[in-house]
Design an enzyme around this catalytic site. Structure first.
Site, PDB file in Angstrom:
ATOM      1  N   ILE A  10       9.856   7.972   3.619  1.00  0.00           N
ATOM      2  CA  ILE A  10      10.284   7.945   5.803  1.00  0.00           C
ATOM      3  C   ILE A  10       9.784   5.958   6.067  1.00  0.00           C
ATOM      4  N   THR A  11       8.846   6.266   5.164  1.00  0.00           N
ATOM      5  CA  THR A  11       8.445   4.530   6.355  1.00  0.00           C
ATOM      6  C   THR A  11       8.901   3.560   5.665  1.00  0.00           C
ATOM      7  N   GLN A  13      12.157   1.386   3.866  1.00  0.00           N
ATOM      8  CA  GLN A  13      13.475   0.434   4.513  1.00  0.00           C
ATOM      9  C   GLN A  13      14.608   1.330   3.791  1.00  0.00           C
ATOM     10  N   ASP A  57       2.082  13.502  -0.081  1.00  0.00           N
ATOM     11  CA  ASP A  57       1.645  12.355  -0.911  1.00  0.00           C
ATOM     12  C   ASP A  57       2.320  12.998  -2.549  1.00  0.00           C
ATOM     13  N   LEU A  58       2.914  11.527  -3.008  1.00  0.00           N
ATOM     14  CA  LEU A  58       3.481  11.931  -4.343  1.00  0.00           C
ATOM     15  C   LEU A  58       2.187  12.839  -5.350  1.00  0.00           C
ATOM     16  N   ALA A  81       8.279   5.790  -3.147  1.00  0.00           N
ATOM     17  CA  ALA A  81       7.757   5.291  -5.347  1.00  0.00           C
ATOM     18  C   ALA A  81       6.423   3.734  -4.517  1.00  0.00           C
ATOM     19  N   SER A 134      16.932   3.453 -10.224  1.00  0.00           N
ATOM     20  CA  SER A 134      17.439   1.683  -9.765  1.00  0.00           C
ATOM     21  C   SER A 134      18.248   1.118 -11.097  1.00  0.00           C
ATOM     22  N   GLU A 136      16.607  -1.385 -12.545  1.00  0.00           N
ATOM     23  CA  GLU A 136      15.648  -1.847 -13.253  1.00  0.00           C
ATOM     24  C   GLU A 136      15.391  -1.316 -14.296  1.00  0.00           C
ATOM     25  N   TYR A 158       6.743  -0.427 -14.143  1.00  0.00           N
ATOM     26  CA  TYR A 158       8.282   0.101 -12.733  1.00  0.00           C
ATOM     27  C   TYR A 158       8.854   0.956 -13.283  1.00  0.00           C
ATOM     28  N   HIS A 188      19.130  -3.693  -2.919  1.00  0.00           N
ATOM     29  CA  HIS A 188      19.663  -3.659  -1.639  1.00  0.00           C
ATOM     30  C   HIS A 188      18.736  -4.227  -0.442  1.00  0.00           C
TER      31      HIS A 188
HETATM   32  P1  NAP Z   1      10.122   0.424  -0.108  1.00  0.00           P
HETATM   33  O1  NAP Z   1      10.405   0.335   1.498  1.00  0.00           O
HETATM   34  O2  NAP Z   1       8.892  -0.208  -0.982  1.00  0.00           O
HETATM   35  O3  NAP Z   1       9.522   2.455   0.483  1.00  0.00           O
HETATM   36  C1  NAP Z   1       8.410   2.655  -0.372  1.00  0.00           C
HETATM   37  C2  NAP Z   1       7.712   4.552   0.214  1.00  0.00           C
HETATM   38  O4  NAP Z   1       7.606   4.705  -0.974  1.00  0.00           O
HETATM   39  C3  NAP Z   1       6.973   4.060   1.371  1.00  0.00           C
HETATM   40  O5  NAP Z   1       7.511   4.684   2.493  1.00  0.00           O
HETATM   41  C4  NAP Z   1       5.889   4.117   1.141  1.00  0.00           C
HETATM   42  O6  NAP Z   1       5.538   4.923   2.194  1.00  0.00           O
HETATM   43  C5  NAP Z   1       6.061   5.397  -0.249  1.00  0.00           C
HETATM   44  N1  NAP Z   1       5.399   5.803  -0.704  1.00  0.00           N
HETATM   45  C6  NAP Z   1       4.500   4.738  -2.158  1.00  0.00           C
HETATM   46  N2  NAP Z   1       3.190   5.833  -2.000  1.00  0.00           N
HETATM   47  C7  NAP Z   1       4.512   7.224  -1.727  1.00  0.00           C
HETATM   48  C8  NAP Z   1       2.251   8.201  -2.138  1.00  0.00           C
HETATM   49  N3  NAP Z   1       2.141   8.521  -2.847  1.00  0.00           N
HETATM   50  N4  NAP Z   1       2.955   9.428  -1.892  1.00  0.00           N
HETATM   51  C9  NAP Z   1       4.331   9.463  -0.748  1.00  0.00           C
HETATM   52  N5  NAP Z   1       5.263   8.398  -0.674  1.00  0.00           N
HETATM   53  C10 NAP Z   1       4.745   7.658  -0.703  1.00  0.00           C
HETATM   54  O7  NAP Z   1      10.929   1.130  -1.086  1.00  0.00           O
HETATM   55  P2  NAP Z   1      12.501   0.603  -0.607  1.00  0.00           P
HETATM   56  O8  NAP Z   1      13.437   0.041  -0.833  1.00  0.00           O
HETATM   57  O9  NAP Z   1      13.123   2.290   0.835  1.00  0.00           O
HETATM   58  O10 NAP Z   1      13.405   1.895  -1.501  1.00  0.00           O
HETATM   59  C11 NAP Z   1      13.206   3.601  -1.914  1.00  0.00           C
HETATM   60  C12 NAP Z   1      13.341   4.207  -3.291  1.00  0.00           C
HETATM   61  O11 NAP Z   1      14.243   3.759  -3.724  1.00  0.00           O
HETATM   62  C13 NAP Z   1      12.172   4.076  -4.020  1.00  0.00           C
HETATM   63  O12 NAP Z   1      12.177   4.734  -5.076  1.00  0.00           O
HETATM   64  C14 NAP Z   1      12.295   2.747  -4.663  1.00  0.00           C
HETATM   65  O13 NAP Z   1      12.515   2.460  -5.792  1.00  0.00           O
HETATM   66  C15 NAP Z   1      13.715   2.810  -4.579  1.00  0.00           C
HETATM   67  N6  NAP Z   1      14.697   1.926  -5.476  1.00  0.00           N
HETATM   68  C16 NAP Z   1      14.991   1.109  -4.244  1.00  0.00           C
HETATM   69  C17 NAP Z   1      15.933  -0.494  -5.019  1.00  0.00           C
HETATM   70  C18 NAP Z   1      15.720  -1.814  -3.537  1.00  0.00           C
HETATM   71  O14 NAP Z   1      16.947  -2.088  -3.843  1.00  0.00           O
HETATM   72  N7  NAP Z   1      15.461  -1.284  -2.417  1.00  0.00           N
HETATM   73  C19 NAP Z   1      17.073  -0.542  -5.579  1.00  0.00           C
HETATM   74  C20 NAP Z   1      16.829   0.973  -6.484  1.00  0.00           C
HETATM   75  C21 NAP Z   1      15.994   1.851  -6.310  1.00  0.00           C
HETATM   76  P3  NAP Z   1       3.786   4.830   2.514  1.00  0.00           P
HETATM   77  O15 NAP Z   1       4.168   3.574   4.186  1.00  0.00           O
HETATM   78  O16 NAP Z   1       2.789   5.532   3.433  1.00  0.00           O
HETATM   79  O17 NAP Z   1       3.718   3.048   1.642  1.00  0.00           O
HETATM   80  O1  F7E Z   2      13.063  -9.788  -7.415  1.00  0.00           O
HETATM   81  C1  F7E Z   2      13.207 -13.229  -8.940  1.00  0.00           C
HETATM   82  C2  F7E Z   2      12.155 -11.779  -9.697  1.00  0.00           C
HETATM   83  O2  F7E Z   2      11.021  -8.657  -6.230  1.00  0.00           O
HETATM   84  C3  F7E Z   2      14.150  -9.996  -7.852  1.00  0.00           C
HETATM   85  C4  F7E Z   2      13.355  -3.218  -5.821  1.00  0.00           C
HETATM   86  O3  F7E Z   2      13.523  -2.960  -4.889  1.00  0.00           O
HETATM   87  O4  F7E Z   2      15.371  -4.395  -6.728  1.00  0.00           O
HETATM   88  C5  F7E Z   2      13.687  -4.755  -6.249  1.00  0.00           C
HETATM   89  O5  F7E Z   2      13.123  -4.899  -8.051  1.00  0.00           O
HETATM   90  C6  F7E Z   2      14.415 -11.401  -8.601  1.00  0.00           C
HETATM   91  C7  F7E Z   2      13.291 -11.427  -9.943  1.00  0.00           C
HETATM   92  O6  F7E Z   2      13.512  -7.291  -6.771  1.00  0.00           O
HETATM   93  C8  F7E Z   2       9.967 -14.426  -6.545  1.00  0.00           C
HETATM   94  O7  F7E Z   2      11.596 -13.003 -10.492  1.00  0.00           O
HETATM   95  C9  F7E Z   2      11.230 -15.287  -7.826  1.00  0.00           C
HETATM   96  O8  F7E Z   2      13.596 -11.383 -11.620  1.00  0.00           O
HETATM   97  O9  F7E Z   2      13.028  -9.188  -5.113  1.00  0.00           O
HETATM   98  P1  F7E Z   2      12.263  -8.747  -6.228  1.00  0.00           P
HETATM   99  P2  F7E Z   2      13.523  -6.851  -8.399  1.00  0.00           P
HETATM  100  O10 F7E Z   2      12.397  -7.069  -8.930  1.00  0.00           O
HETATM  101  O11 F7E Z   2      14.706  -6.917  -8.908  1.00  0.00           O
HETATM  102  C10 F7E Z   2      14.901  -2.374  -7.550  1.00  0.00           C
HETATM  103  C11 F7E Z   2      16.430  -2.065  -8.299  1.00  0.00           C
HETATM  104  C12 F7E Z   2      14.267  -2.070  -7.460  1.00  0.00           C
HETATM  105  O12 F7E Z   2      14.257  -1.096  -8.433  1.00  0.00           O
HETATM  106  C13 F7E Z   2      12.587  -2.636  -6.773  1.00  0.00           C
HETATM  107  O13 F7E Z   2      12.056  -1.726  -6.426  1.00  0.00           O
HETATM  108  O14 F7E Z   2      13.324 -12.006  -8.202  1.00  0.00           O
HETATM  109  N1  F7E Z   2      11.692 -14.136  -7.769  1.00  0.00           N
HETATM  110  N2  F7E Z   2      11.448 -15.496  -6.908  1.00  0.00           N
HETATM  111  C14 F7E Z   2      11.445 -12.937  -6.901  1.00  0.00           C
HETATM  112  N3  F7E Z   2      10.585 -12.427  -6.848  1.00  0.00           N
HETATM  113  C15 F7E Z   2       9.963 -12.166  -5.940  1.00  0.00           C
HETATM  114  N4  F7E Z   2       9.655 -10.682  -5.000  1.00  0.00           N
HETATM  115  N5  F7E Z   2       9.406 -12.945  -5.009  1.00  0.00           N
HETATM  116  C16 F7E Z   2       8.801 -14.612  -5.871  1.00  0.00           C
HETATM  117  O15 F7E Z   2       9.213 -15.423  -5.269  1.00  0.00           O
END
Ligand code: NAP
Ligand code: F7E
Length: 341
Positions: A10-11, A13, A57-58, A81, A134, A136, A158, A188
Site C-alpha cells: 500500500i505504501t 506507487q 509482513d510478507l 515486493a 512482471s 521481467e 527479481y 509503469h
Molecule cells: P514499489 O513502489 O517498490 O512498492 C513496493 C511495496 O512493497 C512497498 O509498499 C513496500 O512497503 C512493500 N514491501 C516490501 N517488502 C515488504 C514486506 N516484507 N512485506 C510487505 N510489504 C513489503 O512497487 P510498485 O512499483 O508499486 O509495484 C507494485 C508491485 O508490482 C510490485 O510487486 C512490483 O514488483 C510489481 N510490478 C511493478 C511494475 C512497475 O513497473 N511498477 C511492473 C510489473 C510488476 P514498504 O514501504 O514497507 O517498504
Molecule cells: O530500469 C536502464 C536499466 O530500474 C529500466 C520495476 O518496476 O519494471 C521495473 O524494472 C531500464 C533498465 O526498471 C539506469 O538497465 C539505465 O534496462 O527503471 P528500471 P526495470 O529494471 O525495467 C519491471 C517491469 C518491474 O517489474 C520492476 O519491479 O533502464 N537504466 N540507466 C537504468 N535504470 C536505473 N534504475 N538507473 C539508471 O541509472
C-alpha cells in the site's frame, strides 16, 4: 454493503493509485503495512486518509493469516515486493523470500482462512486474489511483442522470484479452484515512482539541472528498451481482472517500446534542455545481466477486459518532469519519505 479490498504494498506507487481507484469505486480499502515506525506509512496515511491500515509482513505467515481474518476481504491485491531489479542481486535471498515466497504465504493465508482444500470446486463468494507479476519474467525475450503464452527467461533474481509467484498463483487456481490471477504488467511510471527507477531518476535529474541544483546526470545502459505506461491506467486493469467470470492471466502494456536514450531526450526537451550536455554514462550502473527489450502485446486485455492505456509516453514524461519541477521549486525533498507528489 461495500466490497472490501486488502492491498499489500500500500505504501508503494501502485498501492496508492489502486487504493484511490478502489475508493472511487465505493470499496472499503485496507492496506497491509509493515514495520513499527515506517515513514512511508505516515506518508500514505496523509495521501490516503480513507485507507484503513492492518499490520503485517510478507515474511510472516501468521501476520498474513491475522490480516485476512481481521479484514475479511472480497479481493486481495498482492503488490508487496522488493521491486528494484539491481537490489535483487545484492539481496537475492531476501528478494526470494519477499517477492517469491511472500506470494505463497499470502495464498496460504487466503486458503486457510477460506477453508479451501485440494480438489475443491471454485466456490462463489470466495476471496479473489491478484498477483503483481512482471514483464521481467520474459527477460531475454524469445519473441516480440510478448503475450500471455510467451516463454519466460528471467535475467535477475527479481525476475526469477516473480516467475515463482506467477506459477504458484496458477497452481493454486488449478489445485484448489481458487480465484487467483496474475497481471503481467510492463513498466509503469508516475510522479509517485521511486527515485531509484530510471524514469524518475531522469525526471528528478532534469528538474535539478533546470533549477541549477545539479550539473550532470549519471546513467547506465542507454540502449535498453522498455514499454513504459502510466501507473494510474494500469491499476484499473488490476481491478478489471478480478471482475471477470473466470480467472485468467493478462499482459498489460502499451505495445510501444522506447529506449532509455529516447526517454532522456524526451525528458530534457520537456524542460527545454539539450540532454547531451548533461548526461554521463557510468559502467558501474550497468547490470550483471540486462533485459535488452520488452514490448507488450496487450490484445487479450483490450478484447476481454475492454482495457486501454490512456496516457502516451511523451505525456507521461512531461507529467513527471513538470511534477518534479514543482516539487523542487516548492522546497520538497524527494529523498524524504514524507514528500509524495
Ligand atoms: P514499489 O513502489 O517498490 O512498492 C513496493 C511495496 O512493497 C512497498 O509498499 C513496500 O512497503 C512493500 N514491501 C516490501 N517488502 C515488504 C514486506 N516484507 N512485506 C510487505 N510489504 C513489503 O512497487 P510498485 O512499483 O508499486 O509495484 C507494485 C508491485 O508490482 C510490485 O510487486 C512490483 O514488483 C510489481 N510490478 C511493478 C511494475 C512497475 O513497473 N511498477 C511492473 C510489473 C510488476 P514498504 O514501504 O514497507 O517498504
Ligand atoms: O530500469 C536502464 C536499466 O530500474 C529500466 C520495476 O518496476 O519494471 C521495473 O524494472 C531500464 C533498465 O526498471 C539506469 O538497465 C539505465 O534496462 O527503471 P528500471 P526495470 O529494471 O525495467 C519491471 C517491469 C518491474 O517489474 C520492476 O519491479 O533502464 N537504466 N540507466 C537504468 N535504470 C536505473 N534504475 N538507473 C539508471 O541509472
Amino acid at each position: 454493503m461495500a466490497r472490501r479490498a486488502l492491498i499489500t504494498g500500500i505504501t508503494g506507487q501502485d498501492g496508492s493509485y489502486l487504493a484511490e481507484h478502489l475508493l472511487d469505486q465505493g470499496y472499503e480499502v485496507w492496506g497491509l503495512a509493515r514495520g513499527q515506525a515506517n515513514p512511508r506509512v505516515s506518508r500514505m496515511r496523509k495521501l490516503l486518509s480513507d485507507v484503513q491500515v492492518v499490520r503485517g509482513d510478507l515474511l510472516d505467515q501468521g501476520s498474513l493469516i491475522s490480516a485476512v481474518e481481521r479484514v475479511q476481504p472480497d479481493e486481495v491485491y498482492n503488490l508487496g515486493a522488493i521491486s528494484f531489479v539491481p537490489m535483487s542481486w545484492e539481496q537475492a535471498e531476501l528478494t526470494a523470500e519477499v517477492t517469491g515466497m511472500g506470494v505463497l504465504r499470502m495464498l496460504e493465508a487466503i486458503r486457510v482462512c477460506s477453508g479451501v482444500s485440494r480438489g475443491a470446486a471454485a466456490a462463489s463468494g470466495q476471496i479473489r486474489f491478484y498477483q503483481a507479476s512482471s514483464s521481467e519474467m520474459f527477460g531475454q525475450v524469445t519473441e516480440t511483442p510478448q503475450n500471455e503464452r510467451t516463454a519466460f527467461h528471467p535475467r535477475s533474481p527479481y525476475g526469477v522470484a516473480k516467475a515463482y509467484g506467477h506459477f504458484l498463483t496458477q497452481n493454486y487456481r488449478e489445485s484448489y479452484g481458487m480465484y487467483a490471477v496474475s497481471g503481467i504488467l510492463f513498466n509503469h511510471e508516475s510522479p509517485r515512482r521511486g527515485a531509484e527507477f530510471v524514469t524518475r531518476k531522469v525526471s528528478l535529474g532534469v528538474a535539478r539541472i533546470k533549477l541549477g541544483q545539479a550539473t550532470e546526470l549519471r546513467l547506465g545502459n542507454l540502449e535498453a528498451r522498455r514499454d513504459w505506461g502510466y501507473a494510474g491506467d494500469y491499476v484499473k486493469a488490476m481491478h478489471l481482472m478480478l471482475q471477470t467470470a473466470t480467472p485468467e492471466d493478462y499482459v498489460i502494456g502499451t505495445g510501444h517500446m522506447k529506449s532509455v536514450r529516447e526517454l532522456v531526450e524526451a525528458a530534457f526537451s520537456a524542460a527545454g534542455l539539450d540532454w547531451e550536455r548533461y548526461v554521463v554514462t557510468d559502467q558501474t550502473l550497468h547490470r550483471p545481466a540486462e533485459v535488452d527489450l520488452l514490448c507488450a502485446d496487450p490484445k487479450k486485455a483490450r478484447t476481454q477486459l475492454g482495457w486501454e492505456p490512456r496516457v502516451a509516453f511523451d505525456e507521461l514524461v512531461a507529467m513527471m518532469v513538470e511534477s518534479d519541477l514543482r516539487l523542487l521549486t516548492d522546497g520538497g525533498d524527494p529523498d524524504q519519505d514524507s514528500s509524495w507528489p
